[in-house]
Each structure stands twice: as structure tokens, then as C-alpha cells.
Enzyme design. Sequence first.
Site, PDB file in Angstrom:
ATOM      1  N   CYS A 284       0.818  -1.227   0.000  1.00  0.00           N
ATOM      2  CA  CYS A 284       0.000   0.000   0.000  1.00  0.00           C
ATOM      3  C   CYS A 284       0.850   1.275   0.000  1.00  0.00           C
ATOM      4  O   CYS A 284       0.576   2.220  -0.757  1.00  0.00           O
ATOM      5  CB  CYS A 284      -0.964   0.000   1.186  1.00  0.00           C
ATOM      6  SG  CYS A 284      -0.242  -0.554   2.732  1.00  0.00           S
TER       7      CYS A 284
ATOM      8  N   HIS B 133      -2.687   6.414   4.600  1.00  0.00           N
ATOM      9  CA  HIS B 133      -1.261   6.516   4.916  1.00  0.00           C
ATOM     10  C   HIS B 133      -0.729   7.857   4.397  1.00  0.00           C
ATOM     11  O   HIS B 133      -1.133   8.333   3.331  1.00  0.00           O
ATOM     12  CB  HIS B 133      -0.468   5.411   4.212  1.00  0.00           C
ATOM     13  CG  HIS B 133      -0.700   4.032   4.763  1.00  0.00           C
ATOM     14  ND1 HIS B 133      -1.362   3.780   5.941  1.00  0.00           N
ATOM     15  CD2 HIS B 133      -0.317   2.813   4.277  1.00  0.00           C
ATOM     16  CE1 HIS B 133      -1.389   2.462   6.158  1.00  0.00           C
ATOM     17  NE2 HIS B 133      -0.768   1.861   5.156  1.00  0.00           N
TER      18      HIS B 133
HETATM   19  N1  LIG Z   1      -4.741  -3.363   5.261  1.00  0.00           N
HETATM   20  C1  LIG Z   1      -4.097  -2.795   4.245  1.00  0.00           C
HETATM   21  O1  LIG Z   1      -3.997  -1.566   4.115  1.00  0.00           O
HETATM   22  C2  LIG Z   1      -3.463  -3.656   3.206  1.00  0.00           C
HETATM   23  C3  LIG Z   1      -3.011  -3.026   2.061  1.00  0.00           C
HETATM   24  C4  LIG Z   1      -2.432  -3.797   1.062  1.00  0.00           C
HETATM   25  C5  LIG Z   1      -2.322  -5.148   1.241  1.00  0.00           C
HETATM   26  N2  LIG Z   1      -2.774  -5.736   2.389  1.00  0.00           N
HETATM   27  C6  LIG Z   1      -2.643  -7.190   2.490  1.00  0.00           C
HETATM   28  O2  LIG Z   1      -3.927  -7.785   2.382  1.00  0.00           O
HETATM   29  C7  LIG Z   1      -4.002  -8.952   3.192  1.00  0.00           C
HETATM   30  C8  LIG Z   1      -5.169  -8.838   4.138  1.00  0.00           C
HETATM   31  O3  LIG Z   1      -5.003  -7.708   4.971  1.00  0.00           O
HETATM   32  P1  LIG Z   1      -6.159  -7.163   5.907  1.00  0.00           P
HETATM   33  O4  LIG Z   1      -5.651  -5.884   6.437  1.00  0.00           O
HETATM   34  O5  LIG Z   1      -7.461  -7.197   5.209  1.00  0.00           O
HETATM   35  O6  LIG Z   1      -6.158  -8.283   7.084  1.00  0.00           O
HETATM   36  P2  LIG Z   1      -7.345  -8.757   8.034  1.00  0.00           P
HETATM   37  O7  LIG Z   1      -8.294  -7.637   8.282  1.00  0.00           O
HETATM   38  O8  LIG Z   1      -6.689  -9.403   9.199  1.00  0.00           O
HETATM   39  O9  LIG Z   1      -8.122  -9.878   7.179  1.00  0.00           O
HETATM   40  C9  LIG Z   1      -7.533 -11.105   6.843  1.00  0.00           C
HETATM   41  C10 LIG Z   1      -8.462 -11.899   5.934  1.00  0.00           C
HETATM   42  O10 LIG Z   1      -7.780 -13.077   5.517  1.00  0.00           O
HETATM   43  C11 LIG Z   1      -8.569 -14.219   5.869  1.00  0.00           C
HETATM   44  N3  LIG Z   1      -7.699 -15.333   6.229  1.00  0.00           N
HETATM   45  C12 LIG Z   1      -6.780 -15.378   7.211  1.00  0.00           C
HETATM   46  N4  LIG Z   1      -6.194 -16.594   7.246  1.00  0.00           N
HETATM   47  C13 LIG Z   1      -6.775 -17.335   6.258  1.00  0.00           C
HETATM   48  C14 LIG Z   1      -6.609 -18.669   5.803  1.00  0.00           C
HETATM   49  N5  LIG Z   1      -5.731 -19.491   6.370  1.00  0.00           N
HETATM   50  N6  LIG Z   1      -7.370 -19.076   4.770  1.00  0.00           N
HETATM   51  C15 LIG Z   1      -8.287 -18.255   4.192  1.00  0.00           C
HETATM   52  N7  LIG Z   1      -8.484 -16.978   4.582  1.00  0.00           N
HETATM   53  C16 LIG Z   1      -7.725 -16.530   5.614  1.00  0.00           C
HETATM   54  C17 LIG Z   1      -9.403 -13.775   7.057  1.00  0.00           C
HETATM   55  O11 LIG Z   1     -10.513 -14.613   7.199  1.00  0.00           O
HETATM   56  P3  LIG Z   1     -11.202 -14.846   8.652  1.00  0.00           P
HETATM   57  O12 LIG Z   1     -12.090 -13.654   8.876  1.00  0.00           O
HETATM   58  O13 LIG Z   1     -11.973 -16.090   8.435  1.00  0.00           O
HETATM   59  O14 LIG Z   1     -10.124 -14.975   9.643  1.00  0.00           O
HETATM   60  C18 LIG Z   1      -9.752 -12.350   6.599  1.00  0.00           C
HETATM   61  O15 LIG Z   1     -10.777 -12.390   5.646  1.00  0.00           O
HETATM   62  C19 LIG Z   1      -2.634  -9.096   3.855  1.00  0.00           C
HETATM   63  O16 LIG Z   1      -1.848  -9.961   3.069  1.00  0.00           O
HETATM   64  C20 LIG Z   1      -2.097  -7.687   3.812  1.00  0.00           C
HETATM   65  O17 LIG Z   1      -0.694  -7.663   3.815  1.00  0.00           O
HETATM   66  C21 LIG Z   1      -3.349  -5.023   3.364  1.00  0.00           C
END
Ligand SMILES: NC(=O)c1ccc[n+]([C@@H]2O[C@H](COP(=O)([O-])OP(=O)(O)OC[C@H]3O[C@@H](n4cnc5c(N)ncnc54)[C@H](OP(=O)(O)O)[C@@H]3O)[C@@H](O)[C@H]2O)c1
Length: 329
Positions: free
Chosen positions: A126, A234
Site C-alpha cells: 500500500c 497513509h
Molecule cells: N490493510 C491494508 O492496508 C493492506 C493493504 C495492502 C495489502 N494488504 C494485504 O492484504 C491482506 C489482508 O489484509 P487485511 O488488512 O485485510 O487483514 P485482516 O483484516 O486481518 O483480514 C484477513 C483476511 O484473511 C482471511 N484469512 C486469514 N487466514 C486465512 C486462511 N488461512 N485461509 C483463508 N483466509 C484466511 C481472514 O478470514 P477470517 O475472517 O476467516 O479470519 C480475513 O478475511 C494481507 O496480506 C495484507 O498484507 C493489506
Amino acid sequence: MKVAVVGATGMVGEVMLKVLAERNFPITELLLVASERSIGKKLSYQGVEHTIIGLSEAVRSQADIAIFSAGGDTSLEWAPKFAEVGTTVIDNSSAWRMDPSKKLVVPEINADLLTADDKIIANPNCSTIQLVMALAPLHKKYQMKRVVISTYQSVSGTGVKAVKQLENEMAGIQGEMAYPYPISRNALPHCDVFLENGYTKEEMKLAREPQKILDDRTFSVSATAVRIPTAGGHSESVNVEFHTDFELNEVRRILNETTGVTVQDNPDTNTYPMPIYAHDKDEVFVGRIRRDETQRNTLNMWVVSDNLRKGAATNAVQIAEYLVENALV
Ligand SMILES: NC(=O)c1ccc[n+]([C@@H]2O[C@H](COP(=O)([O-])OP(=O)(O)OC[C@H]3O[C@@H](n4cnc5c(N)ncnc54)[C@H](OP(=O)(O)O)[C@@H]3O)[C@@H](O)[C@H]2O)c1
């Protein structure tokens, strides 16, 4: 298109669904996928209730496109399984970004690299996306030599657990911690994990990903990434040294003419980008544009964007749109 959203219950997943709906992405069938913990739960998309399914079932469904936002380990294990059955994966984690066989794409900059053979496509970090959106047009004109960046990153960048930690602290509730220290009324010079060289993984993403996206290793990036208690968006303080000199008005003009970038820069009216106004917007906002008076050919600027939109969901959906428009899926 049959589309799978992997990580649909997460911070990025929720915005992904919103952006897909807003942009009227041509979905004929939608698969909402999350961890075992969420299988069977319901989520609604455009007023229609969907039941969350697991990864194995999603692979079997052979979607045209799967957008992953479920962490690096899930992507490493599962993206190849989706690719094997013919699904094109757009991955938001860091798992594939620096893999030389995978493209790292910001559509405004390098979508033209994509072909039908790209079955796993990486979405940049991001903080990287908003940085390169502002740097790419200036690099083209003045050729960057070195970039020094400090980030001020929101808790939404860490996910659901971190947003909850901030909310709990603000309400005086003891709860689960996403960070090793309180984040409310604090600033943590610590985003992602520490590496052997003393930098964090987030800082090294900022150092390496821009070179890959701009396909140029002749410039360098030095980064310090800081987590602050903002809810979304950010901010980045960017110092960039060019090989050639520039006029500030021309810099403003170039940035203003760049699709996806908006200049907000007028000290007389206290006009500058801020995360509260970038929230829920797709643009990258640039302001505080000024000459670094201590060094030749060097510019300072302040870059703000919604990390969940252009930093994640919007960029991924733009990639998907490019694939559809160019018949690559
Ligand atoms: N937040 C940001 O600004 C941002 C920006 C760019 C990229 N990202 C990337 O995007 C990804 C998600 O980030 P987030 O901030 O959305 O995290 P988050 O709010 O913690 O959400 C994680 C998601 O992944 C799912 N998940 C976790 N473990 C899993 C598994 N073993 N199998 C299938 N699904 C699984 C969770 O499902 P459950 O609800 O069932 O646990 C939830 O839907 C990360 O890789 C992060 O680095 C985030």
C-alpha cells in the site's frame, strides 16, 4: 466473470467488495472465501446474501479471477492451486511481489506488461503504490537518483485486529493487542517485522518494489516506516533527488496532469493532503511541494492516500478491469 474474493471478511476484503460494486465490475458469479473460522457465515454483496466458503471449494469452482487479501502464507500455498485450474490470481500480499517470474503492477504505470500467461499477478504494498504514483511521472521527466521516505501509516494497514486495538484503547478497554505497545497517543517506528539489516520488512518493500514497478535499478530508496493512530489513510514525507533540475510549477503541472493524482498545495489557505480527507477516495493526494534548499535538484513533498482503496482494493480491481478489457482472462 466468475470472481472469487479471498479474505472477504477482512479489512481489505470488505473494501474490495465495495469497490467491485461501485465500479460495476462484470460479475456473473461471486465466491466469498475466508478461513475455516468463517465458513458458513453470511456476507451481502449488492443486497444479495452470500455464504462464505473455504479455499478448497473455491479452487474447485474454477473462477475466472481470484482476488486474494488473506496474508502471505495463504497466497503462497493457495495461489498456485487456483492458477493450476486456470484462475488468474491478483494477490494483495507480499508473497509474490519480488518473484522475478511475477509482474508487480500499478495499472497507471505498467499494466501493459500483462499477458494472458500471467496467472499470478502481484499488487504492490500500500505505501509503495501511493509513492510510485507520485514519483513515476517525475522520474520520467527528471530521472530520480535517490529517494528518502518516512511514512505515517494508519492502523487499518495492519488489519481488523489493529483497528480493534486502537478502538479499545480509546474507549479505555483492555483487549487483544496487534502491536507490542499501545498505539493510541503513540507512534511506533515499527511496521511489519524486523529483518537482519535492522530495517523492517515494510521499509524494505518501499526500498525494492519501486525499482521493480518502474523497471529501473539506477535509483535507490531509503525508508523509515512509522505506525500512527490514524484510522485510515497513509501519509508519506518524500525527499527525492533528481539527476536534472526542475521548476516547482512544472512539477505541480506534471502531477496535476497525472491520472489518479491530485495536487492539494496552497500554504496561503492551509491546503495540503490529510488522511481524514483521503479516506474513501481513490486518488493519491500530493502537497507541501517545495525545493529542498540543502541540496541541488532535490524536492520535498507530502503524499497521502487511502491504503485500503488505491493502496489495495482499487488497484487490484483496476488490474482485473484491465484483464477483462484486454481479453486476458
Ligand atoms: N490493510 C491494508 O492496508 C493492506 C493493504 C495492502 C495489502 N494488504 C494485504 O492484504 C491482506 C489482508 O489484509 P487485511 O488488512 O485485510 O487483514 P485482516 O483484516 O486481518 O483480514 C484477513 C483476511 O484473511 C482471511 N484469512 C486469514 N487466514 C486465512 C486462511 N488461512 N485461509 C483463508 N483466509 C484466511 C481472514 O478470514 P477470517 O475472517 O476467516 O479470519 C480475513 O478475511 C494481507 O496480506 C495484507 O498484507 C493489506
